[in-house]
Design an enzyme around this catalytic site. Structure first.
Site, mmCIF file in Angstrom:
data_model
loop_
_atom_site.group_PDB
_atom_site.id
_atom_site.type_symbol
_atom_site.label_atom_id
_atom_site.label_comp_id
_atom_site.label_asym_id
_atom_site.label_seq_id
_atom_site.Cartn_x
_atom_site.Cartn_y
_atom_site.Cartn_z
ATOM 1 N N LYS A 11 8.092 11.263 -5.912
ATOM 2 C CA LYS A 11 7.945 9.828 -6.172
ATOM 3 C C LYS A 11 8.733 9.423 -7.430
ATOM 4 O O LYS A 11 9.217 10.281 -8.185
ATOM 5 C CB LYS A 11 6.457 9.512 -6.338
ATOM 6 C CG LYS A 11 5.626 9.685 -5.052
ATOM 7 C CD LYS A 11 4.162 9.371 -5.356
ATOM 8 C CE LYS A 11 3.296 9.374 -4.124
ATOM 9 N NZ LYS A 11 1.878 9.046 -4.472
ATOM 10 N N PHE A 59 -5.522 -0.765 -5.003
ATOM 11 C CA PHE A 59 -4.328 -0.137 -5.574
ATOM 12 C C PHE A 59 -3.077 -0.393 -4.745
ATOM 13 O O PHE A 59 -1.991 0.086 -5.110
ATOM 14 C CB PHE A 59 -4.549 1.370 -5.757
ATOM 15 C CG PHE A 59 -4.826 2.161 -4.496
ATOM 16 C CD1 PHE A 59 -3.780 2.602 -3.695
ATOM 17 C CD2 PHE A 59 -6.126 2.453 -4.110
ATOM 18 C CE1 PHE A 59 -4.030 3.324 -2.533
ATOM 19 C CE2 PHE A 59 -6.376 3.178 -2.952
ATOM 20 C CZ PHE A 59 -5.322 3.612 -2.157
ATOM 21 N N ARG A 87 0.271 20.121 0.937
ATOM 22 C CA ARG A 87 -0.800 19.371 0.262
ATOM 23 C C ARG A 87 -1.592 20.274 -0.688
ATOM 24 O O ARG A 87 -2.081 19.826 -1.722
ATOM 25 C CB ARG A 87 -1.687 18.644 1.276
ATOM 26 C CG ARG A 87 -0.947 17.432 1.870
ATOM 27 C CD ARG A 87 -1.744 16.702 2.922
ATOM 28 N NE ARG A 87 -2.920 16.023 2.422
ATOM 29 C CZ ARG A 87 -2.939 14.794 1.907
ATOM 30 N NH1 ARG A 87 -1.823 14.092 1.770
ATOM 31 N NH2 ARG A 87 -4.076 14.239 1.526
ATOM 32 N N THR A 93 -5.450 14.126 -5.247
ATOM 33 C CA THR A 93 -4.770 12.859 -5.565
ATOM 34 C C THR A 93 -4.767 12.535 -7.052
ATOM 35 O O THR A 93 -3.747 12.098 -7.589
ATOM 36 C CB THR A 93 -5.460 11.707 -4.797
ATOM 37 O OG1 THR A 93 -5.532 12.049 -3.415
ATOM 38 C CG2 THR A 93 -4.680 10.409 -4.964
ATOM 39 N N ARG A 104 0.573 18.421 -9.104
ATOM 40 C CA ARG A 104 -0.094 17.314 -9.805
ATOM 41 C C ARG A 104 -0.890 17.826 -11.005
ATOM 42 O O ARG A 104 -0.939 17.180 -12.053
ATOM 43 C CB ARG A 104 -0.981 16.546 -8.825
ATOM 44 C CG ARG A 104 -0.174 15.734 -7.804
ATOM 45 C CD ARG A 104 -1.032 15.282 -6.652
ATOM 46 N NE ARG A 104 -0.357 14.314 -5.786
ATOM 47 C CZ ARG A 104 -0.809 13.944 -4.592
ATOM 48 N NH1 ARG A 104 -1.930 14.482 -4.118
ATOM 49 N NH2 ARG A 104 -0.155 13.070 -3.869
ATOM 50 N N HIS A 121 4.291 12.969 -2.672
ATOM 51 C CA HIS A 121 3.565 12.602 -1.461
ATOM 52 C C HIS A 121 3.769 13.696 -0.438
ATOM 53 O O HIS A 121 4.866 14.258 -0.347
ATOM 54 C CB HIS A 121 4.104 11.278 -0.897
ATOM 55 C CG HIS A 121 3.690 11.030 0.525
ATOM 56 N ND1 HIS A 121 2.476 10.484 0.852
ATOM 57 C CD2 HIS A 121 4.308 11.311 1.703
ATOM 58 C CE1 HIS A 121 2.371 10.429 2.182
ATOM 59 N NE2 HIS A 121 3.472 10.919 2.709
HETATM 60 P P1 RTP Z 1 -0.120 10.882 -0.786
HETATM 61 O O1 RTP Z 1 -0.456 10.047 0.425
HETATM 62 O O2 RTP Z 1 0.805 10.155 -1.743
HETATM 63 O O3 RTP Z 1 0.360 12.273 -0.469
HETATM 64 O O4 RTP Z 1 -1.425 11.104 -1.649
HETATM 65 P P2 RTP Z 1 -2.913 11.278 -1.170
HETATM 66 O O5 RTP Z 1 -2.983 11.470 0.305
HETATM 67 O O6 RTP Z 1 -3.487 12.309 -2.092
HETATM 68 O O7 RTP Z 1 -3.497 9.863 -1.563
HETATM 69 P P3 RTP Z 1 -3.809 8.569 -0.671
HETATM 70 O O8 RTP Z 1 -5.260 8.351 -0.646
HETATM 71 O O9 RTP Z 1 -3.067 8.630 0.639
HETATM 72 O O10 RTP Z 1 -3.183 7.431 -1.576
HETATM 73 C C1 RTP Z 1 -1.811 7.192 -1.555
HETATM 74 C C2 RTP Z 1 -1.311 7.035 -2.960
HETATM 75 O O11 RTP Z 1 -1.849 5.853 -3.545
HETATM 76 C C3 RTP Z 1 -2.047 6.049 -4.920
HETATM 77 N N1 RTP Z 1 -3.453 5.841 -5.246
HETATM 78 N N2 RTP Z 1 -3.841 5.306 -6.368
HETATM 79 N N3 RTP Z 1 -7.272 4.526 -7.211
HETATM 80 C C4 RTP Z 1 -5.973 4.656 -7.406
HETATM 81 O O12 RTP Z 1 -5.443 4.288 -8.425
HETATM 82 C C5 RTP Z 1 -5.162 5.227 -6.327
HETATM 83 N N4 RTP Z 1 -5.624 5.728 -5.192
HETATM 84 C C6 RTP Z 1 -4.518 6.125 -4.497
HETATM 85 C C7 RTP Z 1 -1.609 7.448 -5.263
HETATM 86 O O13 RTP Z 1 -0.252 7.387 -5.681
HETATM 87 C C8 RTP Z 1 -1.750 8.138 -3.931
HETATM 88 O O14 RTP Z 1 -0.940 9.278 -3.857
HETATM 89 MG MG MG Z 2 -2.072 10.071 1.730
#
Ligand code: RTP
Ligand code: MG
Length: 138
Positions: A11, A59, A87, A93, A104, A121
Site C-alpha cells: 500500500k 473508515f 495473510r 489488520t 504489519r 493487502h
Molecule cells: P486487507 O483487506 O487490506 O488485506 O486487510 P484486512 O483484510 O486485514 O482488513 P479489512 O477488514 O478488509 O479492511 C481493509 C482495510 O481497511 C483499513 N481499515 N481501517 N478501523 C479502521 O481504522 C480500519 N479498519 C480497516 C485497513 O487498511 C484494512 O487493511
Molecule cells: Mg480485507
C-alpha cells in the site's frame, strides 16, 4: 490441489517508506512465485470496486483517501495455499497488535490517523482473489 493465486498490494505507506524491497524479500523467502508486478496509481473508481464490501463503514472514505495518496505495488502471487499463507505473513489488520515477525507487526504502528495504515493487502478468499486480480491487472 491446483496452484492458487492471490493479489498482494504494498500500500502507499509501504511504498512511501521504502519498504517494498523488504516486503518482497519476505514473500520470496517464504517461497511464493511472483507472476506479475506493477506500480499502480489507482483512481477512485478502481478503489471503489476493490473496497466495495466496506462501503458505508466509518473508515471507508479515509481508506480511499489513503489509497489515493500515492502509488501501490500490485503483485500477482502464486503457490499452494498462498491466500492464507500471505495473510499469515502479513499479520492481523491492526499493526499495533499484529504479531512480531509479521509484516504489519514488524513495520507497522498506529500513526494517529483515521484509518489503519497497515502496509499490505492480501485477498481473503479465492473469489476475492479472482475479482481483485481483475481490478488491478486489467
Ligand atoms: P486487507 O483487506 O487490506 O488485506 O486487510 P484486512 O483484510 O486485514 O482488513 P479489512 O477488514 O478488509 O479492511 C481493509 C482495510 O481497511 C483499513 N481499515 N481501517 N478501523 C479502521 O481504522 C480500519 N479498519 C480497516 C485497513 O487498511 C484494512 O487493511
Ligand atoms: Mg480485507
Amino acid at each position: 490441489m491446483a496452484t492458487e493465486e492471490t493479489l498482494v498490494l504494498v500500500k502507499p505507506d509501504g511504498v512511501a517508506r521504502g519498504l517494498t524491497g523488504a516486503i518482497l524479500a519476505r514473500i520470496e523467502a517464504k517461497g511464493y512465485a511472483l507472476v506479475d508486478i506493477r506500480l499502480v496509481d489507482p483512481d477512485r473508481g478502481r478503489l471503489e470496486q476493490h473496497y466495495a464490501e466496506h462501503e458505508g463503514k466509518p473508515f471507508y472514505e479515509p481508506l480511499l483517501e489513503f489509497m489515493m495518496s500515492g502509488p501501490s505495488v500490485a503483485i500477482r502471487l502464486a503457490g499452494n495455499r498462498v491466500i492464507e499463507g500471505f495473510r499469515s505473513l502479513a499479520g492481523t489488520t491492526d499493526p499495533t497488535t499484529a504479531a512480531p515477525g509479521t509484516i504489519r507487526g514488524d513495520y507497522g504502528r498506529d500513526w494517529g490517523l483515521k484509518v489503519q495504515q497497515n502496509l499490505v493487502h492480501g485477498s481473503d478468499s479465492p473469489e476475492s482473489a479472482a475479482r481483485e486480480l481483475g481490478i488491478w491487472f486489467s
